[in-house]
Design an enzyme around this catalytic site. Structure first.
Site, mmCIF file in Angstrom:
data_model
loop_
_atom_site.group_PDB
_atom_site.id
_atom_site.type_symbol
_atom_site.label_atom_id
_atom_site.label_comp_id
_atom_site.label_asym_id
_atom_site.label_seq_id
_atom_site.Cartn_x
_atom_site.Cartn_y
_atom_site.Cartn_z
ATOM 1 N N ASP A 99 63.301 77.222 63.410
ATOM 2 C CA ASP A 99 62.956 78.086 64.537
ATOM 3 C C ASP A 99 62.480 79.448 64.050
ATOM 4 O OD1 ASP A 99 63.916 76.667 67.237
ATOM 5 O OD2 ASP A 99 65.108 76.052 65.518
ATOM 6 N N ASN A 103 67.618 77.150 61.826
ATOM 7 C CA ASN A 103 67.335 75.919 62.579
ATOM 8 C C ASN A 103 68.565 75.545 63.402
ATOM 9 O OD1 ASN A 103 65.565 73.711 63.259
ATOM 10 N ND2 ASN A 103 66.812 72.394 61.953
#
Ligand code: MRU
Length: 360
Positions: free
Chosen positions: A240, A250
């Site tokens: 992310d 993440n």
């Protein structure tokens, strides 16, 4: 000619006045398409994870802004709509990246030109994402081919969360090399983490099942054991937000997989299109905002009941204290490489420097 992605969770209407999205809160049990044609509907869809996954969140937000400009194209509405959409989820940097890109393009323009240019820019963001992910797939396939030459048997790959076509405009990030391995005949078997509390592993299983990719759905806590017993050759996850030093943020639980992989000498890759790299982040653990989501996501679980109806059941005693951090940070020293559309880079500021030049 690049083949078409096996799944496209966001489809733009021909008149660019609305987008159709797959409702990921009802997958894998119900295939439900929602039509979004307003800023607020897009914002709700992001907040409620109807659309989820860093690249798809960014692409959807770009369309949310285009819809906002159809209602009013003033400077004030532009600025307000950008902060409104930016506030939907804090961790995936693709959201603020897409909105900043739209702002840079739109702010200098007279309001009368903003709607059409916003639609063009949102479309470009979508097209670029699909192309970047396919390129990630090709670079990832090269890694898998090298590993296959070494192992000379089906590769066993573990993945966490859903970084597939569903989480992007097309092809996915971590799943893109798996799709290309499957279509090129390179034998693979995938361990799919359930990924509590929202069970994105079920989305990954849905994707791999549709593509005929052999896979096994496992409890999140099984990964370390599988690695200890030599049953995992490689771990590939999405992200992310990646820092300028190669730290990978993440889905919660990724860090634990990276620790086990390091202990077992197992390569651990993060597959990310370059917009997911946040070059402003120096200290990932201090600076990356970790989303805290509603704890009902932990204390309840969704699924099909005996009658085949989608339902939620409570798994904890009533009134129990619960916590729900949605992401974690894997430090760069646990990451074997950052797999991007430009190739694989060492997870360090020195290793990422050539990529940074490309992204300027
Ligand atoms: O909360 P989610 O489902 O949006 O989290 C998604 C992930 O953590 C993905 O691994 C990440 O966004 C990469 S998607 C290509």
């Amino acid at each position: 000619m690049r083949p078409v992605s096996p799944i496209r969770p966001l489809i733009v209407s021909a008149d660019r006045a609305q987008i159709e999205v797959l409702d990921q809160t009802r997958l894998p049990h119900e295939h439900h398409v929602l039509t979004l044609n307003s800023r607020d509907a897009v914002a709700d869809a992001i907040r409620n994870m109807v659309v989820r996954g860093a690249p798809l969140i960014g692409a959807a937000a770009a369309w949310g802004l285009a819809f906002a400009l159809r209602d009013a194209a003033s400077d004030q509405h532009l600025e307000h709509s950008i902060s409104y959409l930016n506030a939907t989820r804090p961790t995936a940097v693709n959201l603020s990246w897409a909105l900043a890109r739209m702002h840079k393009r739109l702010q200098p323009l007279p309001p009368s030109q903003r709607l059409e240019v916003a639609q063009q820019e949102a479309l470009m963001i979508c097209e670029e994402d699909e192309a970047q992910n396919y390129a990630i797939g090709q670079h990832g396939l090269a890694i898998l081919k090298t590993l296959y030459e070494e192992k000379k048997r089906p590769l066993r790959i573990l993945t966490h969360c859903n970084a597939g076509a569903l989480a992007t405009v097309g092809w996915g990030t971590a799943l893109a090399p798996l799709y290309l391995a499957q279509s090129s005949g390179l034998p693979i078997e995938v361990w799919v983490d359930e990924t509590r509390p929202r069970n994105q592993g079920a989305l990954t299983s849905w994707e791999l099942h549709r593509a005929g990719v052999k896979h096994t759905y496992v409890a999140d806590n099984a990964g370390g054991h599988l690695m200890q017993h030599g049953l995992v050759d490689c771990v590939i996850v999405g992200a992310d937000r990646v820092s300028a030093q190669g730290d990978v943020c993440n889905k919660i639980g990724t860090y634990l997989k990276a620790l086990a992989a390091k202990e077992g000498g197992i390569p651990f890759y993060a597959a990310v299109p370059s917009p997911t790299i946040d070059w402003t982040i120096q200290d990932a653990l201090k600076e990356i905002p970790i989303e805290e989501r509603n704890t009902d996501e932990v204390t309840w679980v969704q699924g099909l009941n005996q009658d085949g109806d989608l339902t939620s059941v409570r798994v904890t005693p009533i009134g129990v204290m619960s916590g729900n951090p949605a992401f974690d940070v894997t430090p760069a020293h646990l990451v074997s490489g950052i797999l991007t559309e430009h190739g694989v880079y060492q997870a360090s500021s020195k290793g990422l420097k050539p990529l940074r030049e490309k992204c300027r």
